[in-house]
Scaffold this active site. Structure first.
Site, short mmCIF file in Angstrom:
data_model
loop_
_atom_site.label_atom_id
_atom_site.label_comp_id
_atom_site.label_asym_id
_atom_site.label_seq_id
_atom_site.Cartn_x
_atom_site.Cartn_y
_atom_site.Cartn_z
N CYS A 89 -3.61 9.38 4.43
CA CYS A 89 -2.40 9.54 3.62
C CYS A 89 -2.54 10.70 2.64
CB CYS A 89 -2.13 8.30 2.78
SG CYS A 89 -1.96 6.82 3.73
N SER B 132 -24.55 1.26 -5.89
CA SER B 132 -24.15 0.30 -4.85
C SER B 132 -24.47 0.79 -3.45
CB SER B 132 -22.64 0.03 -4.92
OG SER B 132 -22.29 -0.50 -6.17
N ARG C 20 10.28 7.54 8.88
CA ARG C 20 9.36 6.88 7.94
C ARG C 20 9.08 7.82 6.77
NH1 ARG C 20 4.78 2.69 7.61
NH2 ARG C 20 3.54 3.64 5.98
N GLY D 160 0.83 -1.21 0.00
CA GLY D 160 0.00 0.00 0.00
C GLY D 160 0.86 1.25 0.00
P1 XMP Z 1 -6.41 3.32 6.76
O1 XMP Z 1 -7.06 3.65 5.44
O2 XMP Z 1 -6.81 2.00 7.29
O3 XMP Z 1 -4.86 3.27 6.43
O4 XMP Z 1 -6.64 4.42 7.75
C1 XMP Z 1 -3.87 2.95 7.39
C2 XMP Z 1 -2.52 2.85 6.73
O5 XMP Z 1 -2.09 4.12 6.21
C3 XMP Z 1 -0.66 4.16 6.18
N1 XMP Z 1 -0.24 5.41 6.79
C4 XMP Z 1 0.15 6.48 6.09
N2 XMP Z 1 0.37 6.65 4.76
N3 XMP Z 1 0.96 8.90 5.17
C5 XMP Z 1 0.80 7.87 4.31
O6 XMP Z 1 1.02 8.06 3.10
C6 XMP Z 1 0.77 8.79 6.52
O7 XMP Z 1 0.93 9.75 7.27
C7 XMP Z 1 0.37 7.51 7.00
N4 XMP Z 1 0.14 7.04 8.25
C8 XMP Z 1 -0.24 5.74 8.07
C9 XMP Z 1 -0.14 2.96 6.94
O8 XMP Z 1 0.32 2.04 5.99
C10 XMP Z 1 -1.40 2.50 7.68
O9 XMP Z 1 -1.37 1.13 8.01
#
Ligand code: XMP
Length: 483
Positions: A302, A464, A398, A295
């Site tokens: 993100c 949907s 990160r 991902g």
């Molecule tokens: P969801 O959609 O479940 O996604 O809230 C969680 C995942 O997002 C990633 N993550 C980030 N990706 N900037 C990013 O581009 C960020 O600040 C960030 N923080 C988390 C991470 O892979 C997480 O599991």
């Protein structure tokens, strides 16, 4: 050369671009098996992982996830000692056989024994003389003990014990038949080698699907930065069952060589990510990782795709990586962008073995995020690990730091309160089961194999969701008024 970039352009799909085709089925949702592989050597009954984010997974989340058959990964946006302590606490939460048993000697004054029981929150102490078991002291024995007496005055001398290799069923029978709470295990010379308690057995029976190790302890993962070998070593020593090398872009030469070094020092499974292409999967697999986290930019918080212009729509990314991973038998975790249970079915149909959630778990009771009330509704804080707030508290490796400033790749906000983790998991697993029923897949492997997608238009997507109705209540598995 430039024109080719568009004439040869590939198309990428994500959750809302497709639906899974219904297929002839003989499979009932209640009968499907949703167990799956998380990494090369770790299996889970529920293929859902909580993300290592500081508003998602600390020990309470990891304990809840493991108890309900899923898996939690402790975040690394904290000092090493704190992360290590969280892992220890998850590992200590449940066990079949306690190995580091608190004990007293026959000469121990009653008051000292009382203090040990109180401070360690335990109800019984085996009594050892020259390392041999000579009695057991329980809270009940202390009730009528005279002041100034010692343990030998009140302890029970005829202790019921079991041999060190007793099996669990026999141990339960002995506890039950003799109406005792504690069963010391001894070797042939009567040396104490462990303790089984009725309390631990009752907890164990309450959570039959829990993700446990061979010792009966809950399993837990822990995140490390790509260059933090020392942290990885300490986490493994503390009992972490999985090390997750947590970086925004794992297909980076420095990261890859660091993972290779880590591989030599770490013997538990290593999952690495994030990636989104087949080439990156090959590169990580050549470092001998045990799982791939997929991902780049699909997450709800993100902004990578917007800030950097880089990413791959998530279903395409999953399928690209899974195509390579299946050749090597390496499991794939689909990380980010999941908003409904149907997205989990789609992620697995595209090749994932499990999914990682951030926003869907950030609103639960067990997440560490702060609670707040907005317009009369309860929310919990949720932020990207690349948000300014998270970056300025530590995890800057990160995401990018250029000169003195951070280049944020995430946002900070809040998600609606969603109740307890087990309630959320119940709905998500229920949706997954339903999807598997429609496809005729009795297990996760069959879902990956059988499911076919149909591309949908924006009208198809609109159709949907509920439409032409004013919703007056929200079912527990469908939120329309999230924000
Ligand atoms: P969801 O959609 O479940 O996604 O809230 C969680 C995942 O997002 C990633 N993550 C980030 N990706 N900037 C990013 O581009 C960020 O600040 C960030 N923080 C988390 C991470 O892979 C997480 O599991």
């Amino acid at each position: 050369m430039y024109r080719d970039k568009f004439s040869n352009i590939t198309e990428g799909y994500t959750f809302d671009d497709v639906l899974i085709l219904p297929m002839k089925t003989g499979v009932e949702p209640k009968n499907v098996d949703v167990s799956s592989r998380l990494s090369r050597r770790i299996n889970v009954k529920v293929p859902i992982v909580s993300s290592p984010m500081d508003t998602v997974t600390e020990e309470a989340m990891a304990i809840a996830m493991a108890r309900y058959g899923a898996f939690g990964i402790i975040h690394r946006n904290q000092p090493r000692e704190k992360e290590v302590e969280m892992v220890r606490r998850v590992k200590r939460e449940e066990t079949i056989i306690i190995r580091d048993v608190y004990t007293v000697s026959p000469e121990t004054p009653i008051e000292v024994a009382r203090t040990i029981m109180k401070t360690k929150n335990i109800a019984g102490l085996p009594v050892l003389k020259e390392e041999k078991l000579v009695g057991i002291l329980t809270k009940r024995d202390l009730e009528f003990a005279k002041q100034g007496s010692t343990v030998s005055d009140v302890m029970v001398k005829n202790v019921i014990t079991a041999p060190e290799n007793v099996d669990l069923e026999d141990a339960i029978n002995i506890l039950h038949k003799n109406r005792i709470e504690k069963l010391p295990l001894v070797d042939k010379d009567n040396h104490l080698v462990g303790l089984i308690t009725a309390k631990d057995i009752i907890t164990r029976q309450r959570f039959p699907d829990a993700t446990r190790d061979d010792e009966g302890q809950l399993m837990v993962g822990a995140a490390v930065g790509p260059f933090d070998l020392d942290r990885a070593i300490e986490l493994e020593r503390a009992g972490a069952d999985l090390i997750v090398v947590d970086t925004a872009h794992a297909d980076n030469e420095n990261v890859l060589s660091s993972i290779k070094r880590m591989r030599k020092e770490i013997s538990v499974d290593i999952v690495a990510g994030n990636i989104a292409t087949a080439g990156a999967a090959e590169d990580l697999i050549s470092c001998e990782v045990d799982g791939l986290r997929v991902g780049i930019g699909p997450g709800s918080i993100c902004t990578t795709r917007i800030v950097a212009g880089v990413g791959v729509p998530q279903l395409t990314a999953i399928s690209e990586v899974a195509e390579v991973a299946k050749e090597y038998g390496i499991p794939v975790i689909a990380d980010g962008g999941i908003r409904y249970s149907g997205d989990i079915v789609k992620a697995i149909a595209a090749g994932a073995d499990s999914v990682m959630l951030g926003s869907m778990l950030a609103g639960t009771e067990e997440s560490p995020g702060q609670e707040m009330i907005i317009n009369g509704r309860k929310y919990k804080a949720y932020r990207g690990m690349g948000s300014i707030g998270a970056l300025s508290t530590g995890i800057s490796d990160r995401y990018s730091k250029l000169g003195n400033g951070f280049i944020a790749e995430g946002v900070e906000g809040a998600v609606p309160y969603r109740g307890r983790v087990d309630e959320v998991l119940f709905q998500l697993v229920g949706g997954l089961r339903t999807g598997m029923g429609y496809v005729g897949a009795e297990n996760i492997g069959k879902l990956k194999e059988r499911a076919r997608f149909v591309r949908i238009s924006s009208n198809g997507l609109r159709e949907s969701h509920p439409h032409d109705i004013r919703l007056i209540s929200e079912p527990p598995n469908y939120q329309i008024s999230n924000y």
